[in-house]
Design an enzyme around this catalytic site. Sequence first.
Site, PDB file in Angstrom:
ATOM      1  N   ASP A 180     145.313  71.169  56.377  1.00 43.79           N
ATOM      2  CA  ASP A 180     143.967  71.244  56.962  1.00 43.79           C
ATOM      3  C   ASP A 180     142.924  71.275  55.846  1.00 43.79           C
ATOM      4  O   ASP A 180     142.243  72.282  55.624  1.00 43.79           O
ATOM      5  CB  ASP A 180     143.858  72.482  57.861  1.00 43.79           C
ATOM      6  CG  ASP A 180     144.812  72.406  59.044  1.00 43.79           C
ATOM      7  OD1 ASP A 180     145.159  71.282  59.453  1.00 43.79           O
ATOM      8  OD2 ASP A 180     145.211  73.463  59.556  1.00 43.79           O
ATOM      9  N   LYS A 213     152.078  68.695  58.282  1.00 46.18           N
ATOM     10  CA  LYS A 213     151.258  68.606  59.495  1.00 46.18           C
ATOM     11  C   LYS A 213     149.840  68.190  59.119  1.00 46.18           C
ATOM     12  O   LYS A 213     149.219  68.813  58.253  1.00 46.18           O
ATOM     13  CB  LYS A 213     151.239  69.944  60.228  1.00 46.18           C
ATOM     14  CG  LYS A 213     150.530  69.890  61.587  1.00 46.18           C
ATOM     15  CD  LYS A 213     150.745  71.168  62.372  1.00 46.18           C
ATOM     16  CE  LYS A 213     149.863  72.301  61.886  1.00 46.18           C
ATOM     17  NZ  LYS A 213     148.443  72.114  62.263  1.00 46.18           N
ATOM     18  N   LYS A 222     147.529  66.924  69.469  1.00 41.42           N
ATOM     19  CA  LYS A 222     147.399  67.703  70.703  1.00 41.42           C
ATOM     20  C   LYS A 222     146.807  66.853  71.835  1.00 41.42           C
ATOM     21  O   LYS A 222     145.782  67.174  72.421  1.00 41.42           O
ATOM     22  CB  LYS A 222     146.532  68.950  70.485  1.00 41.42           C
ATOM     23  CG  LYS A 222     147.115  69.960  69.499  1.00 41.42           C
ATOM     24  CD  LYS A 222     146.255  71.227  69.442  1.00 41.42           C
ATOM     25  CE  LYS A 222     146.836  72.257  68.497  1.00 41.42           C
ATOM     26  NZ  LYS A 222     146.673  71.883  67.079  1.00 41.42           N
ATOM     27  N   SER A 248     149.106  80.175  68.813  1.00 40.82           N
ATOM     28  CA  SER A 248     149.023  81.412  68.033  1.00 40.82           C
ATOM     29  C   SER A 248     147.647  82.070  68.074  1.00 40.82           C
ATOM     30  O   SER A 248     147.463  83.137  67.499  1.00 40.82           O
ATOM     31  CB  SER A 248     149.400  81.134  66.572  1.00 40.82           C
ATOM     32  OG  SER A 248     148.559  80.134  66.020  1.00 40.82           O
ATOM     33  N   GLN A 291     142.917  83.790  65.072  1.00 42.38           N
ATOM     34  CA  GLN A 291     144.253  83.383  64.641  1.00 42.38           C
ATOM     35  C   GLN A 291     145.087  84.622  64.341  1.00 42.38           C
ATOM     36  O   GLN A 291     144.627  85.548  63.684  1.00 42.38           O
ATOM     37  CB  GLN A 291     144.164  82.508  63.386  1.00 42.38           C
ATOM     38  CG  GLN A 291     145.506  82.124  62.772  1.00 42.38           C
ATOM     39  CD  GLN A 291     146.309  81.177  63.630  1.00 42.38           C
ATOM     40  OE1 GLN A 291     146.781  81.565  64.693  1.00 42.38           O
ATOM     41  NE2 GLN A 291     146.463  79.945  63.173  1.00 42.38           N
ATOM     42  N   GLY A 326     149.520  77.309  56.844  1.00 44.96           N
ATOM     43  CA  GLY A 326     148.321  76.593  56.434  1.00 44.96           C
ATOM     44  C   GLY A 326     147.655  77.256  55.258  1.00 44.96           C
ATOM     45  O   GLY A 326     147.938  76.947  54.099  1.00 44.96           O
ATOM     46  N   ARG A 327     146.777  78.206  55.534  1.00 44.97           N
ATOM     47  CA  ARG A 327     145.970  78.817  54.488  1.00 44.97           C
ATOM     48  C   ARG A 327     146.781  79.516  53.408  1.00 44.97           C
ATOM     49  O   ARG A 327     146.372  79.602  52.258  1.00 44.97           O
ATOM     50  CB  ARG A 327     144.952  79.769  55.116  1.00 44.97           C
ATOM     51  CG  ARG A 327     143.752  79.023  55.682  1.00 44.97           C
ATOM     52  CD  ARG A 327     142.881  79.900  56.572  1.00 44.97           C
ATOM     53  NE  ARG A 327     143.334  79.870  57.961  1.00 44.97           N
ATOM     54  CZ  ARG A 327     142.633  80.376  58.978  1.00 44.97           C
ATOM     55  NH1 ARG A 327     141.471  80.964  58.751  1.00 44.97           N
ATOM     56  NH2 ARG A 327     143.088  80.299  60.205  1.00 44.97           N
TER      57      ARG A 327
END
Length: 511
Positions: free
Chosen positions: A285, A307, A340, A398, A461, A481-482
């Site tokens: 992301d 992803k 999605k 999530s 989140q 991710g982060r």
Amino acid sequence: MMQGRHSKDGGRASSLVAKATTKEPMTQQEVEDLVLKLNEIEAVKFGEFKLKSGLMSPVYVDLRVIVSYPDVLEQVSRMMYAQVRDTPFDIMCGVPYTALPIATCMSLGFGLPMVMRRKEVKDYGTKKAIEGAYKRGQRCLVVEDLVTSGASVLETLDPLQKEGLEVTDVVVLIDREQGGEAHLAANGLKLHAAFKLSALLEVLQRHGHVSAATAAAVRAFIAENQTKLPPAAAPAAAPAAAPAAAAKPKRLPYEARAASARNPMGRACLELMARKRTNLCVAADVDTAEEMLALADAVGPHICVLKTHVDIFDEWTESIASRLQALAERHDFLIFEDRKFADIGNTVVSQYGGGIYKIADWSHITNAHLVPGPGIIDGLKKVGLPKGRGCLLLAEMSSKGALAAAGPYAEAVAAAAEANLDFVMGFISINPGAWPKPSSPGLIHMTPGVQLAEGGDDLGQQYNTPPAVIGARGSDVIIVGRGVIKAGDPAAAAAVYQKAGWDAYEASLRA
């Protein structure tokens, strides 16, 4: 103990080992030659055959005929030995009756002691179920010609264990890919197959002995007729001392579950995870396509899946897609465009296959909400199935307060997946262990929102740790991710998460 050879000392054993070491593993050309010979002697037949189960099958494998062809029998025994040459065992036992000559040929060719299991135990004499010289505690390799459900192997397992022999490995010539590997794994047995039925099909099709239509019919039959765990293999229930919660099902290894995955991308993902020893998916992301490509190159060695959210970028071209595909091939990972989809079937056909992004052309995996109904799967399948793509259904999310959550919605998603196993490869889920019934073993659960410490952010989140996600909740893939992209060294951070995820997985196998 010597690996894959007679372990006793002495001149006779030494000469047997010396004889065995002169046999090298079969080359790819020899493998293809064996497949063509099996076809020539009609050990593999195509047409319409009624099986023991009553099903009509487009393929019939009859390896009993190889006893009449010594050269083929020798090649079969050599190819099977090559699969277990590095596996430690003391003796072998062929499953009666077809595998007995194969085991005998392996014994003679490689100096491997063997025992025999009686299918019908005599009511006179020694009344033994296992014949031959053996000692309690020895490790016994089971030899079988092919495996479908694994029932015949499990029938041989019981009398061997009653004699105090340890059995952990099974070698076969052909895996029919109908669930046998998973069933054996559930009973603590590792399957070593010389080749899978799909590989045999590929060779015969390439040499013009099987038409594309016949090959497709066989593959469809395999996918649609997965076997169930034989009742005889189910462990006996222990006496109940007091009411207790149902026992948690034992986790199957990724490689064992791959055989049950009817979607080709689901199978590829499970095999990749086992081969690369990673269950880490990094969520790229980032702000630009160039940042995404740089991140993919850095973390690629540590991940099974990357992803993406390409609609974040202000630029997207076929060149960018090609560069991403090249990185995926170089580092051995799959691409998951987190699109999605959530529209009617007719609309998602255009969204998935066309537009600016042409997602189906470069992304191995995509995902969808089931809110519009099962028609969305039909639409995506129309585009993705011919390309061999896989779809994940969003069962749980999530974010705090998500309506996609465990309960009736997740149950409906699970049912839709079971009805579309050719295209649906699994789920985006948070707590699959809490679902009311286990899904097909070939379906994969991927869980987002993973960090090394629990917590959340100011946008709702919720984070969970790898041990919680993989171990306690029973998921398969951690999506980070982060924790990676915000790290000073994303590659080093990915390595840490790879180890954390894999350690959690291995711990869950021992639980």
